[in-house]
Write a protein that holds these residues in place. Structure first.
Motif, PDB file in Angstrom:
ATOM      1  N   PHE A  83       0.867  -1.180   0.000  1.00 28.85           N
ATOM      2  CA  PHE A  83       0.000   0.000   0.000  1.00 28.85           C
ATOM      3  C   PHE A  83       0.902   1.227   0.000  1.00 28.85           C
ATOM      4  O   PHE A  83       1.706   1.433   0.900  1.00 28.85           O
ATOM      5  N   TYR A  84       0.773   2.070  -1.034  1.00 34.00           N
ATOM      6  CA  TYR A  84       1.655   3.208  -1.240  1.00 34.00           C
ATOM      7  C   TYR A  84       0.856   4.501  -1.265  1.00 34.00           C
ATOM      8  O   TYR A  84      -0.322   4.515  -1.626  1.00 34.00           O
ATOM      9  N   SER A  85       1.529   5.600  -0.934  1.00 35.74           N
ATOM     10  CA  SER A  85       0.925   6.905  -1.168  1.00 35.74           C
ATOM     11  C   SER A  85       0.826   7.129  -2.671  1.00 35.74           C
ATOM     12  O   SER A  85       1.720   6.725  -3.427  1.00 35.74           O
ATOM     13  N   PRO A  86      -0.255   7.767  -3.135  1.00 39.91           N
ATOM     14  CA  PRO A  86      -0.412   7.970  -4.579  1.00 39.91           C
ATOM     15  C   PRO A  86       0.764   8.731  -5.171  1.00 39.91           C
ATOM     16  O   PRO A  86       1.275   9.678  -4.580  1.00 39.91           O
ATOM     17  N   SER A  98       5.674  -1.281   2.758  1.00 41.14           N
ATOM     18  CA  SER A  98       4.363  -1.033   2.163  1.00 41.14           C
ATOM     19  C   SER A  98       3.456  -2.250   2.289  1.00 41.14           C
ATOM     20  O   SER A  98       2.231  -2.116   2.379  1.00 41.14           O
ATOM     21  N   GLU A 105      -3.676  -0.886   6.871  1.00 39.95           N
ATOM     22  CA  GLU A 105      -4.757  -0.127   6.239  1.00 39.95           C
ATOM     23  C   GLU A 105      -6.035  -0.973   6.117  1.00 39.95           C
ATOM     24  O   GLU A 105      -7.150  -0.467   6.264  1.00 39.95           O
ATOM     25  N   TRP A 280      -8.805   0.257  -4.258  1.00 36.55           N
ATOM     26  CA  TRP A 280      -7.486   0.707  -3.808  1.00 36.55           C
ATOM     27  C   TRP A 280      -6.442   0.642  -4.919  1.00 36.55           C
ATOM     28  O   TRP A 280      -5.247   0.648  -4.649  1.00 36.55           O
ATOM     29  N   GLN A 282      -5.231   2.762  -6.973  1.00 34.58           N
ATOM     30  CA  GLN A 282      -4.241   3.843  -7.002  1.00 34.58           C
ATOM     31  C   GLN A 282      -3.173   3.666  -5.924  1.00 34.58           C
ATOM     32  O   GLN A 282      -2.049   4.159  -6.060  1.00 34.58           O
ATOM     33  N   TYR A 283      -3.508   2.955  -4.858  1.00 33.73           N
ATOM     34  CA  TYR A 283      -2.568   2.784  -3.754  1.00 33.73           C
ATOM     35  C   TYR A 283      -1.604   1.605  -3.960  1.00 33.73           C
ATOM     36  O   TYR A 283      -0.669   1.438  -3.174  1.00 33.73           O
TER      37      TYR A 283
END
Length: 341
Positions: A83-86, A98, A105, A280, A282-283
């Motif tokens: 899971f990443y910041s956009p 991540s 998350e 999700w 985009q993440y």
């Protein structure tokens, strides 16, 4: 790792019809009139023969028997997206963090409490890989975790890692089918499925088993690959979309794709409560390019060549996943709910 929550407000997605893709060449392509997602998924299940199901299970098990050690060597013990910041620019060392963030998350999205009287005590990890999620969740909550996988290699390695990390009394792993879980009804207060739903040939049976083993009031978390929701005017995906997904299915031993909305409708049909879903995609955008880069290192290439034909075939399909995400065909979805008290 503490991070700000970047998740958009979850939406309850309206139901759409499900396009079915039966990837192995021997499976029949089904044609049927428009049905609700539940009816379509139910109608599909009897057409797969016992032999088809056996071959699929064997293919999945062999794929992960071959590839799990390669994945662990390069990426560690979490066998799922990060899971990443956009639009973030991340280094290789950030990718493992991540993946842990993905777990955090998902727990946050599902509002899993950390309060001593409310936190989960009994957890099942459905499609556990080599047990990364189970061990993390066990440490976080002090919970007992049981993991199941079709891969004997994964189960053995997961138990070895649990013992090495002093968690053998808290977590354990076994070979079992997610569609026929070897647990009594109502056993677990957290039911966790991180990227295993895409392997399930009968989605209704899959979510029914998750609900069956959940205790009253339990939280169910499904993080899975889906295809896009269909527009109101559509009866199926476009031909090019079907062809792209079929190529991915053949590489990764995936039976049938469905949409996030289909999962929501299935959960509704089981009278589950507090159903939430979100896209999700985009993440997780940096994930597949990072996997490809890691495969192109000397260590990655030499390990890949030694890992087996199924793993090599999967590696060649990685650009197809990127294409699917970029064209908004593939969605990385989270769906959560609660079993009534």
């Amino acid at each position: 790792m503490k991070t700000a929550c970047l998740i958009p407000t979850p939406l309850l997605i309206n139901s759409r019809t499900c396009h079915t893709i039966l990837s192995p060449p021997a499976w029949r392509q089904l044609r049927s009139p428009p049905l609700s997602a539940t009816k379509r998924l139910l109608a599909r299940a009897p057409n797969a023969t016992t032999n088809d199901g056996r071959l699929l299970r064997e293919g999945i098990a062999e794929f992960y028997d071959e590839s799990s050690s390669l994945w662990e060597d390069i990426w560690g013990d979490h066998m799922h997206h990060g899971f990443y910041s956009p639009d973030s620019s991340v280094s290789v060392s950030d990718h493992r963090a991540s993946q842990v963030r993905m777990i955090e998350e998902a727990l946050r999205f599902a509002a899993v409490s950390e309060e001593p009287t409310e936190k989960p005590q009994r957890v099942v990890d459905v499609g556990c890989g080599i047990g990364g999620s189970s061990r993390y969740i066990s440490r976080k909550f002090g919970a007992k975790c049981l993991g199941i996988t079709l891969s004997p290699v994964q189960a053995q390695r997961a138990n070895a890692l649990a013992a090495a990390q002093g968690l053998a009394d808290q977590v354990s792993f076994q070979v079992a089918d997610a569609l026929e879980q070897p647990f009594p009804d109502g056993q677990f207060d957290l039911v966790w499925s991180m990227e295993s739903g895409e392997h399930m040939p009968n989605k209704r049976k899959f979510v029914s088993e998750l609900a069956r083993v959940a205790a009253p009031g339990a939280t169910i978390i499904i993080v899975t690959w889906c295809h896009r929701d269909l527009a109101p005017s559509e009866q199926s995906l476009q031909q090019w979309e079907k062809e792209l997904l079929n190529k991915i299915c053949n590489a990764y031993f995936l039976p049938a794709w469905c949409s996030t909305a289909d999962y929501v409708e299935l959960l509704q049909s089981l009278s589950l409560q507090d159903i939430k879903a979100a896209d999700w995609s985009q993440y997780v955008a940096p994930f597949w390019p990072a996997v490809i880069r890691s495969a192109l290192t000397w260590n990655g290439l030499t390990s890949l060549l030694c890992s087996g034909l199924k793993t090599i075939k999967g590696a060649f399909a990685m650009p197809l996943m990127i294409e699917g995400y970029k064209k908004d065909l593939i969605k990385f979805s989270i769906i959560t709910c609660r079993k009534p008290q």
